[in-house]
Design a protein around this motif. Structure first.
Motif, PDB file in Angstrom:
ATOM      1  N   TYR A  95      88.700  91.291  27.240  1.00  0.00           N
ATOM      2  CA  TYR A  95      88.588  91.485  25.790  1.00  0.00           C
ATOM      3  C   TYR A  95      88.630  92.964  25.441  1.00  0.00           C
ATOM      4  O   TYR A  95      87.858  93.431  24.600  1.00  0.00           O
ATOM      5  N   ARG A 108      80.392  78.545  32.930  1.00  0.00           N
ATOM      6  CA  ARG A 108      81.483  79.257  33.626  1.00  0.00           C
ATOM      7  C   ARG A 108      81.498  80.743  33.295  1.00  0.00           C
ATOM      8  O   ARG A 108      81.855  81.575  34.124  1.00  0.00           O
ATOM      9  N   SER A 109      81.117  81.055  32.073  1.00  0.00           N
ATOM     10  CA  SER A 109      81.171  82.444  31.630  1.00  0.00           C
ATOM     11  C   SER A 109      79.979  82.658  30.722  1.00  0.00           C
ATOM     12  O   SER A 109      79.795  81.916  29.760  1.00  0.00           O
ATOM     13  N   ASN A 110      79.157  83.647  31.008  1.00  0.00           N
ATOM     14  CA  ASN A 110      77.896  83.776  30.287  1.00  0.00           C
ATOM     15  C   ASN A 110      77.574  85.219  29.941  1.00  0.00           C
ATOM     16  O   ASN A 110      77.437  86.068  30.839  1.00  0.00           O
ATOM     17  N   ASP A 111      77.493  85.462  28.649  1.00  0.00           N
ATOM     18  CA  ASP A 111      77.080  86.760  28.147  1.00  0.00           C
ATOM     19  C   ASP A 111      75.554  86.798  28.294  1.00  0.00           C
ATOM     20  O   ASP A 111      74.826  86.228  27.487  1.00  0.00           O
ATOM     21  N   CYS A 136      81.935  77.271  27.268  1.00  0.00           N
ATOM     22  CA  CYS A 136      81.346  78.059  28.361  1.00  0.00           C
ATOM     23  C   CYS A 136      80.403  77.195  29.178  1.00  0.00           C
ATOM     24  O   CYS A 136      80.272  77.364  30.376  1.00  0.00           O
ATOM     25  N   SER A 155      87.732  77.775  25.375  1.00  0.00           N
ATOM     26  CA  SER A 155      87.165  76.575  25.996  1.00  0.00           C
ATOM     27  C   SER A 155      85.650  76.721  26.121  1.00  0.00           C
ATOM     28  O   SER A 155      85.138  77.838  26.118  1.00  0.00           O
ATOM     29  N   TRP A 164      82.778  95.092  31.443  1.00  0.00           N
ATOM     30  CA  TRP A 164      81.456  94.486  31.614  1.00  0.00           C
ATOM     31  C   TRP A 164      80.983  94.695  33.043  1.00  0.00           C
ATOM     32  O   TRP A 164      81.758  95.066  33.921  1.00  0.00           O
ATOM     33  N   ALA A 206      73.776  85.997  24.809  1.00  0.00           N
ATOM     34  CA  ALA A 206      73.826  84.532  24.706  1.00  0.00           C
ATOM     35  C   ALA A 206      72.863  83.778  25.619  1.00  0.00           C
ATOM     36  O   ALA A 206      72.430  82.679  25.265  1.00  0.00           O
ATOM     37  N   TYR A 223      70.158  76.430  16.315  1.00  0.00           N
ATOM     38  CA  TYR A 223      71.036  76.384  17.484  1.00  0.00           C
ATOM     39  C   TYR A 223      70.847  75.096  18.293  1.00  0.00           C
ATOM     40  O   TYR A 223      71.811  74.544  18.815  1.00  0.00           O
ATOM     41  N   TYR A 271      78.299  92.929  28.616  1.00  0.00           N
ATOM     42  CA  TYR A 271      79.365  93.715  27.977  1.00  0.00           C
ATOM     43  C   TYR A 271      78.929  95.174  27.841  1.00  0.00           C
ATOM     44  O   TYR A 271      77.732  95.448  27.656  1.00  0.00           O
TER      45      TYR A 271
HETATM   46  O1  LIG Z   1      77.362  79.341  24.891  1.00  0.00           O
HETATM   47  C1  LIG Z   1      78.002  80.387  25.125  1.00  0.00           C
HETATM   48  C2  LIG Z   1      79.248  80.648  24.527  1.00  0.00           C
HETATM   49  C3  LIG Z   1      79.894  81.836  24.836  1.00  0.00           C
HETATM   50  N1  LIG Z   1      79.346  82.715  25.700  1.00  0.00           N
HETATM   51  C4  LIG Z   1      80.037  83.986  26.029  1.00  0.00           C
HETATM   52  C5  LIG Z   1      80.598  84.060  27.423  1.00  0.00           C
HETATM   53  C6  LIG Z   1      81.762  85.025  27.255  1.00  0.00           C
HETATM   54  O2  LIG Z   1      81.264  86.350  27.237  1.00  0.00           O
HETATM   55  C7  LIG Z   1      82.288  84.673  25.875  1.00  0.00           C
HETATM   56  C8  LIG Z   1      83.349  83.596  25.895  1.00  0.00           C
HETATM   57  O3  LIG Z   1      84.545  84.105  26.401  1.00  0.00           O
HETATM   58  P1  LIG Z   1      85.608  83.240  27.267  1.00  0.00           P
HETATM   59  O4  LIG Z   1      85.011  83.093  28.640  1.00  0.00           O
HETATM   60  O5  LIG Z   1      85.785  81.943  26.558  1.00  0.00           O
HETATM   61  O6  LIG Z   1      86.818  84.110  27.279  1.00  0.00           O
HETATM   62  O7  LIG Z   1      81.149  84.158  25.168  1.00  0.00           O
HETATM   63  C9  LIG Z   1      78.121  82.455  26.293  1.00  0.00           C
HETATM   64  O8  LIG Z   1      77.607  83.245  27.074  1.00  0.00           O
HETATM   65  N2  LIG Z   1      77.488  81.288  25.979  1.00  0.00           N
END
Ligand SMILES: O=c1ccn([C@H]2C[C@H](O)[C@@H](COP(=O)(O)O)O2)c(=O)[nH]1
Length: 498
Positions: free
Chosen positions: A221, A344-347, A324, A322, A225, A351, A260, A393
């Motif tokens: 993006y 699969r992908s976690n901020d 997460c 898609s 990170w 988040a 939420y 990030y």
């Molecule tokens: O419930 C969620 C939804 C999104 N994300 C974060 C993960 C990624 O940083 C970004 C989504 O990006 P993609 O992996 O879809 O590109 O949002 C989360 O951590 N939790």
């Protein structure tokens, strides 16, 4: 000569986040908030808009957005779509509107960095490197409006497009940017395990682990990170109403979480421009209510290892955005219901705390429904999340450092000396050091080590109990050294004596 709208041929030149923007040739910028930008772009022609982009967060997004607008003075109109529940939760578009409505003042970000604070009840920052007169000029030169739906966006953009071409309000302006590059300590990249009593405590440990040892990589993006892969977090005792620290250092509060939780537990209709909700995936997307399925499954077979819910649709590969959260698994052991979630992908900064609280609410809901509908009165067990890409990030690095400085340090002081690997009782028997390993609960002796050389003993213990806490093995090393000295001098040895 009066130019017509069709003759307009500007080229939007994004200085920041270029791959996140849909660029056109018009004079109207569209701020899509949380509504998927492509749902808007497909209703417009490229000469009608200058740029279409998301705005997810007031603290992270607005400064980049404004930098791009200052670099593209031909953008004279802005349509701000502030229409969804997500927009209300995040407050990004509302805060941007406040920038145009009420301006900004000199202030500090929550990490203490000097910045321009938007005059808004929602915290929003603009980099201090941007000159105030240019910000004022931008506010005066751009005509803006707030809309609530995609249809309204299209109407507004088309009506601005019908106006005659307006001259750019000035020269393209670019301001310097301070870059922070973190020091990274060596460490394991794959498969970390972090445990805490509450979501807040676990989160602080997670942030520390990623910030100190995560690999710095490009995000996909237009930024960077820090990332660890397959980070497992085990939350053992989150209370049912959730624990919010006082003062609250989490990036979410109870009002946000209340909203939420519905996104995870309740079904939702399919709406244009809204990607998905987890509740929709769980309740109806695949034609079955999966939450009901797992409740029934466990009631009929409490030992089932197949109480699974899946959120990933094979068609998700065909589109961006898609889910997460991908896979949920419930398990009853010793009358305790645990929930494991694969993300699969976690901020992990912005988040994970909300993700974890939403999942905890789902776990509680399933426990309560099982209790209502059967004789099983299960205890609530741990919540376990497996974050595959566990990332921070770059725009959260400063906050992460602050959190580590204040909260991680506090956690480290609050040690309880509990180690699931047990306790070690050291004595001298005859001309040897003897170490008895006991269980952490009842103190039953489970293993015995003996010898004269501290290092050899430490290695044996570490090999037999590799999960031993690092501080505990360090302590044993010191005690064993003292015991070895006593063996040599003949002085008595007493564990823990000075
Ligand atoms: O419930 C969620 C939804 C999104 N994300 C974060 C993960 C990624 O940083 C970004 C989504 O990006 P993609 O992996 O879809 O590109 O949002 C989360 O951590 N939790």
């Amino acid at each position: 000569m009066i130019e017509t709208a069709e003759a307009t041929k500007f080229q939007y030149n994004p200085r920041y986040k270029p791959n996140q923007l849909i660029c056109g040739h018009g004079q109207t910028g569209v701020i899509a908030g949380w509504t998927v930008k492509s749902a808007i772009a497909k209703r417009l022609q490229s000469h009608e808009f200058a740029v279409i982009g998301q705005l997810y967060s007031p603290t992270r997004g607005i400064s980049f957005l404004i930098r791009n607008l200052l670099a593209n003075p031909h953008v004279r109109f802005l349509v701000i779509l502030n229409g969804t529940k997500e927009d209300r939760n995040a407050g990004g578009c509302e805060c941007l509107l406040d920038f145009f409505r009420h301006g900004f003042s000199e202030g500090k970000s929550d990490t203490g960095r000097e910045c321009w604070l938007i005059n808004s009840p929602i915290p929003g920052y603009i980099d201090i490197e941007i000159n105030a007169a240019s910000l004022d000029k931008l506010r005066q030169s751009v005509e803006w409006c707030e809309v609530k739906s995609i249809t309204e966006v299209v109407e507004k953009v088309k009506s601005y497009g019908l106006k005659n071409t307006v001259k750019p309000w000035g020269e393209s302006l670019i301001f310097p940017q301070t870059e922070v590059i973190p020091t990274v300590l060596p460490g394991t990249r794959y498969g970390h395990r972090i445990e805490g009593k509450t979501i807040a405590e676990t989160w602080v440990k997670i942030i520390h682990r990623i910030k100190t040892t995560g690999t710095i990589r490009p995000t996909g993006y237009d930024g960077q990170w820090q990332e660890l892969i397959d980070l497992m977090a085990v939350v053992t005792d989150e209370p049912s109403g959730f624990y919010f620290p006082e003062p609250n250092y989490l990036p979410c509060d109870s009002t946000f979480i209340e909203e939420y939780i519905h996104q995870i537990i309740d079904d939702a209709p399919i709406l244009e421009g809204v990607k998905y909700t987890y509740g929709q995936r769980l309740r109806s997307w695949f034609g079955k209510d999966q939450i009901e399925q797992v409740i029934h499954k466990l009631i009929s077979e409490i030992d089932a290892a197949s109480a699974v819910m899946s959120l990933w649709d094979v068609k998700d590969h065909e589109k961006g955005g898609s889910p997460c959260l991908n896979h949920l698994w419930l398990r009853v052991v010793d009358n305790e219901l645990s929930l494991t979630a694969t993300i699969r992908s976690n901020d992990m900064y912005m988040a994970w705390p909300s993700n974890a609280m939403g999942l905890r609410a789902l776990q509680q809901y399933i426990r309560d429904e099982i209790a209502k509908r059967s004789d099983y009165n299960l205890k609530i067990g741990p919540l376990i999340t497996v974050s595959q890409s566990a990332h921070l990030y770059d725009d959260t690095w400063e906050n992460a450092d602050q959190l580590i400085k204040k909260q991680y340090a506090k956690l480290c002081q609050k040690r309880d000396f509990y180690d699931p690997s047990g306790n070690f009782l050291i004595e001298i028997e005859g001309n040897e050091i003897v170490i008895k390993q006991t269980t952490p609960g009842s103190g039953e002796v489970v293993a015995c080590y003996s010898g004269k050389e501290p290092l050899k003993l430490v290695r044996e213990i570490a090999a037999a109990s590799p999960g031993i806490h690092p501080e505990h093995i360090g302590y044993l090393g010191i005690e064993l050294q003292k015991a070895a000295e006593s063996l040599k001098t003949g002085n008595p040895y007493l564990q823990d004596s000075k």
